[in-house]
Design a protein around this motif. Structure first.
Motif, PDB file in Angstrom:
ATOM      1  N   ASN A   1       0.837  -1.184   0.000  1.00 56.71           N
ATOM      2  CA  ASN A   1       0.000   0.000   0.000  1.00 56.71           C
ATOM      3  C   ASN A   1       0.873   1.235   0.000  1.00 56.71           C
ATOM      4  OD1 ASN A   1      -1.948   1.920   0.335  1.00 56.71           O
ATOM      5  ND2 ASN A   1      -2.554   1.300   2.398  1.00 56.71           N
ATOM      6  N   SER A   2       0.804   2.016  -1.061  1.00 61.29           N
ATOM      7  CA  SER A   2       1.681   3.175  -1.177  1.00 61.29           C
ATOM      8  C   SER A   2       1.358   4.233  -0.142  1.00 61.29           C
ATOM      9  CB  SER A   2       1.561   3.779  -2.583  1.00 61.29           C
ATOM     10  OG  SER A   2       0.247   4.222  -2.825  1.00 61.29           O
ATOM     11  N   LYS A   3       0.124   4.223   0.402  1.00 54.99           N
ATOM     12  CA  LYS A   3      -0.210   5.236   1.395  1.00 54.99           C
ATOM     13  C   LYS A   3       0.414   4.920   2.748  1.00 54.99           C
ATOM     14  CE  LYS A   3      -4.272   7.034   1.492  1.00 54.99           C
ATOM     15  NZ  LYS A   3      -5.703   7.209   1.661  1.00 54.99           N
ATOM     16  N   SER A   4       0.767   3.759   2.990  1.00 55.03           N
ATOM     17  CA  SER A   4       1.314   3.399   4.306  1.00 55.03           C
ATOM     18  C   SER A   4       2.434   2.425   4.198  1.00 55.03           C
ATOM     19  CB  SER A   4       0.244   2.767   5.181  1.00 55.03           C
ATOM     20  OG  SER A   4      -0.126   1.522   4.652  1.00 55.03           O
ATOM     21  N   LEU A   5       3.154   2.683   3.278  1.00 51.00           N
ATOM     22  CA  LEU A   5       4.374   1.876   3.252  1.00 51.00           C
ATOM     23  C   LEU A   5       4.667   1.520   4.684  1.00 51.00           C
ATOM     24  CD1 LEU A   5       6.082   2.933   0.138  1.00 51.00           C
ATOM     25  CD2 LEU A   5       4.323   1.319   0.215  1.00 51.00           C
TER      26      LEU A   5
ATOM     27  N   PHE B   1       3.961 -10.871   8.899  1.00 52.00           N
ATOM     28  CA  PHE B   1       3.042 -10.046   9.688  1.00 52.00           C
ATOM     29  C   PHE B   1       3.642  -8.658   9.791  1.00 52.00           C
ATOM     30  CE2 PHE B   1       0.654  -8.769  13.445  1.00 52.00           C
ATOM     31  CZ  PHE B   1      -0.482  -9.582  13.483  1.00 52.00           C
ATOM     32  N   HIS B   2       2.917  -7.651   9.325  1.00 55.02           N
ATOM     33  CA  HIS B   2       3.377  -6.271   9.416  1.00 55.02           C
ATOM     34  C   HIS B   2       2.706  -5.560  10.588  1.00 55.02           C
ATOM     35  CE1 HIS B   2       5.190  -6.425   5.376  1.00 55.02           C
ATOM     36  NE2 HIS B   2       4.074  -6.973   4.932  1.00 55.02           N
ATOM     37  N   LEU B   3       3.387  -4.583  11.137  1.00 55.72           N
ATOM     38  CA  LEU B   3       2.786  -3.648  12.078  1.00 55.72           C
ATOM     39  C   LEU B   3       3.028  -2.238  11.562  1.00 55.72           C
ATOM     40  CD1 LEU B   3       3.764  -5.276  15.493  1.00 55.72           C
ATOM     41  CD2 LEU B   3       1.498  -5.250  14.409  1.00 55.72           C
ATOM     42  N   ASP B   4       2.104  -1.341  11.867  1.00 58.42           N
ATOM     43  CA  ASP B   4       2.156   0.020  11.341  1.00 58.42           C
ATOM     44  C   ASP B   4       1.996   1.002  12.495  1.00 58.42           C
ATOM     45  OD1 ASP B   4       1.189   2.586  10.096  1.00 58.42           O
ATOM     46  OD2 ASP B   4       1.245   1.392   8.262  1.00 58.42           O
ATOM     47  N   PRO B   5       2.806   2.056  12.546  1.00 55.98           N
ATOM     48  CA  PRO B   5       2.660   3.013  13.655  1.00 55.98           C
ATOM     49  C   PRO B   5       1.280   3.661  13.701  1.00 55.98           C
ATOM     50  CG  PRO B   5       4.156   3.862  11.966  1.00 55.98           C
ATOM     51  CD  PRO B   5       3.920   2.421  11.650  1.00 55.98           C
ATOM     52  N   ARG B   6       0.560   3.656  12.581  1.00 58.07           N
ATOM     53  CA  ARG B   6      -0.792   4.215  12.573  1.00 58.07           C
ATOM     54  C   ARG B   6      -1.855   3.158  12.819  1.00 58.07           C
ATOM     55  NH1 ARG B   6      -2.571   5.894   7.606  1.00 58.07           N
ATOM     56  NH2 ARG B   6      -1.524   4.042   6.801  1.00 58.07           N
ATOM     57  N   GLY B   7      -1.432   1.889  12.970  1.00 59.41           N
ATOM     58  CA  GLY B   7      -2.384   0.793  13.005  1.00 59.41           C
ATOM     59  C   GLY B   7      -2.739   0.334  14.412  1.00 59.41           C
TER      60      GLY B   7
ATOM     61  N   TYR C   1      -0.623  -9.743   7.068  1.00 63.90           N
ATOM     62  CA  TYR C   1      -1.405  -8.703   7.745  1.00 63.90           C
ATOM     63  C   TYR C   1      -0.669  -7.380   7.636  1.00 63.90           C
ATOM     64  CZ  TYR C   1      -3.649  -6.097  11.504  1.00 63.90           C
ATOM     65  OH  TYR C   1      -4.309  -5.132  12.224  1.00 63.90           O
ATOM     66  N   LEU C   2      -1.379  -6.330   7.182  1.00 61.45           N
ATOM     67  CA  LEU C   2      -0.750  -5.036   6.906  1.00 61.45           C
ATOM     68  C   LEU C   2      -0.862  -4.044   8.056  1.00 61.45           C
ATOM     69  CD1 LEU C   2      -1.892  -4.460   3.200  1.00 61.45           C
ATOM     70  CD2 LEU C   2       0.346  -5.220   4.006  1.00 61.45           C
ATOM     71  N   ASP C   3      -1.817  -4.252   8.954  1.00 63.53           N
ATOM     72  CA  ASP C   3      -2.055  -3.308  10.053  1.00 63.53           C
ATOM     73  C   ASP C   3      -2.289  -1.898   9.518  1.00 63.53           C
ATOM     74  OD1 ASP C   3      -2.462  -2.763  12.741  1.00 63.53           O
ATOM     75  OD2 ASP C   3      -0.368  -2.276  13.120  1.00 63.53           O
ATOM     76  N   ASP C   4      -2.990  -1.805   8.410  1.00 59.55           N
ATOM     77  CA  ASP C   4      -3.225  -0.537   7.727  1.00 59.55           C
ATOM     78  C   ASP C   4      -4.611  -0.020   8.096  1.00 59.55           C
ATOM     79  OD1 ASP C   4      -3.645   1.571   5.980  1.00 59.55           O
ATOM     80  OD2 ASP C   4      -2.950   0.485   4.210  1.00 59.55           O
ATOM     81  N   PRO C   5      -4.706   1.131   8.767  1.00 57.86           N
ATOM     82  CA  PRO C   5      -6.037   1.628   9.150  1.00 57.86           C
ATOM     83  C   PRO C   5      -6.929   1.947   7.960  1.00 57.86           C
ATOM     84  CG  PRO C   5      -4.343   3.294   9.549  1.00 57.86           C
ATOM     85  CD  PRO C   5      -3.621   2.018   9.214  1.00 57.86           C
ATOM     86  N   ASP C   6      -6.339   2.141   6.788  1.00 53.02           N
ATOM     87  CA  ASP C   6      -7.141   2.388   5.587  1.00 53.02           C
ATOM     88  C   ASP C   6      -7.663   1.107   4.955  1.00 53.02           C
ATOM     89  OD1 ASP C   6      -6.678   5.162   5.779  1.00 53.02           O
ATOM     90  OD2 ASP C   6      -4.772   4.953   4.708  1.00 53.02           O
ATOM     91  N   ARG C   7      -7.098  -0.056   5.372  1.00 50.30           N
ATOM     92  CA  ARG C   7      -7.524  -1.352   4.837  1.00 50.30           C
ATOM     93  C   ARG C   7      -7.607  -2.346   5.988  1.00 50.30           C
ATOM     94  NH1 ARG C   7      -3.533  -3.235   0.336  1.00 50.30           N
ATOM     95  NH2 ARG C   7      -5.157  -4.815   0.089  1.00 50.30           N
ATOM     96  N   PRO C   8      -8.561  -2.172   6.894  1.00 58.39           N
ATOM     97  CA  PRO C   8      -8.631  -3.034   8.081  1.00 58.39           C
ATOM     98  C   PRO C   8      -8.745  -4.505   7.696  1.00 58.39           C
ATOM     99  CG  PRO C   8     -10.110  -1.156   8.294  1.00 58.39           C
ATOM    100  CD  PRO C   8      -9.613  -1.151   6.887  1.00 58.39           C
ATOM    101  N   GLY C   9      -7.921  -5.325   8.335  1.00 56.12           N
ATOM    102  CA  GLY C   9      -7.975  -6.762   8.104  1.00 56.12           C
ATOM    103  C   GLY C   9      -7.240  -7.246   6.878  1.00 56.12           C
TER     104      GLY C   9
END
Length: 333
Positions: free
Chosen positions: A20-24, A69-75, A283-291
């Motif tokens: 996801n380019s918005k949340s690399l 499994f990814h984690l995101d500071p915004r997730g 798992y992307l942990d992306d708030p723009d693409r939950p799940g």
């Protein structure tokens, strides 16, 4: 090439990657079983004694590893990890992802520091973790457009070398995601991606790390090409993971370890393929693409369901979740 370090497992007894380019199962916990969970599994202990054990008993003993499994500071961060643990999971391969575009090495280093911090949060939540990080192959394509191919290649490989220093210090167990674009590109871009991948594998080999690949779908032809690149780099394919694998990657894996996206169909196909494989959600942990790509509970849920239905037995579950991850990554902490 350096052999993988010894296992520290406490157990008694590996398509196209989304970027996801918005949340690399309501969550099945140990000791809580459906009526189908009374099926017994045979466990060999040494060469003389065998016992039978029910699926709930096995479930309490078995490590469950999500291999990507990814984690995101915004997730959701620790909450996502706790969902994984409550569903019966125990170990995670935390994979760095690009949180934003970068064109300076210090920016990349800061992003890797974020990944290491998030991995620390996962450990505090109760998971045992192995971390891999690398400049993403799509980043090379984008930097080449912005900086020119030569400057982009130089910067990309400096980022690879930085990650190798973190393997040396024990902060990473390997590099990932390395690879090549999963979408059509020009011949020049494709040739550069393959050349840079080979060089990156040489550096990773010298550091003694594992490698996780992001590529196009793992057709037999693609797997053969990736195997040939690994051979030229003299990289040990027993520690080279084709991430986001599907049934086609298992047909002729060319010596690579396939990490299978944990759909029901993929799991059923993989168990009859005869090939080595691990399981992942990506798992992307992306708030723009939950799940997305699959939720954090998926690998534990699918594993338990497969044990209950007889698709998996104890021996195969042990190989998927313990033996192969330990061989590839060497340590979880």
């Amino acid at each position: 090439a350096q052999s993988p370090p010894g296992s520290t497992s406490a157990s008694p007894l590996a398509g196209v990657s989304s970027w996801n380019s918005k949340s690399l199962w309501a969550a099945c916990t140990p000791g809580k079983s459906s009526s189908s969970a009374i099926t017994s599994q045979r466990i060999e202990r040494g060469s003389h004694t065998s016992i039978h054990i029910t699926v709930p008993q096995l479930w309490r003993r078995l490590e469950i590893t999500d291999n990507h499994f990814h984690l995101d500071p915004r997730g959701r961060r620790g909450d996502a990890v706790r969902d994984f643990l409550k569903a019966g999971g125990s170990r995670l391969v935390i994979v760095h992802k690009p949180y934003s575009e970068w064109q300076k090495l210090r920016q990349f280093e800061a992003q890797v520091a974020t990944t290491l911090k998030l991995a620390g949060e996962a450990r505090k939540a109760g998971a045992r973790v192995a971390v891999v990080a690398a400049p993403h192959p799509v980043t090379l394509v984008r930097m080449a457009e912005a900086l020119g191919p030569a400057a982009a290649e130089d910067l990309y490989l400096k980022a690879v070398e930085y990650c190798c220093t973190l393997v040396d210090t024990g902060e990473l167990v390997g590099l990932g995601e390395l690879g090549r674009p999963h979408f059509p590109v020009t011949e020049q871009v494709w040739e550069q991606a393959n050349r840079v991948l080979e060089t990156a594998l040489v550096h990773t080999r010298d550091a003694g790390g594992a490698a996780v690949l992001h590529t196009e779908s793992g057709t037999p032809e693609a797997m053969s090409e990736l195997g040939a690149i690994a051979d030229r780099a003299r990289f040990p394919k027993a520690r080279l993971v084709k991430h986001y694998g599907g049934p086609s990657a298992l047909e002729e894996p060319a010596g690579l370890v396939v990490s299978v996206i944990a759909s029901r169909k993929n799991l059923q196909t993989a168990t009859t393929s005869g090939a080595e494989f691990m399981l992942e959600t990506d798992y992307l942990d992306d708030p723009d693409r939950p799940g997305a790509v699959m939720g954090p509970k998926t690998v534990p849920r699918r594993t338990r369901a497969a044990l209950e239905s007889g698709i998996l037995d104890q021996e195969l579950a042990q190989r998927i979740h313990v033996d192969l991850p330990d061989r590839v990554y060497g340590r979880f902490s």
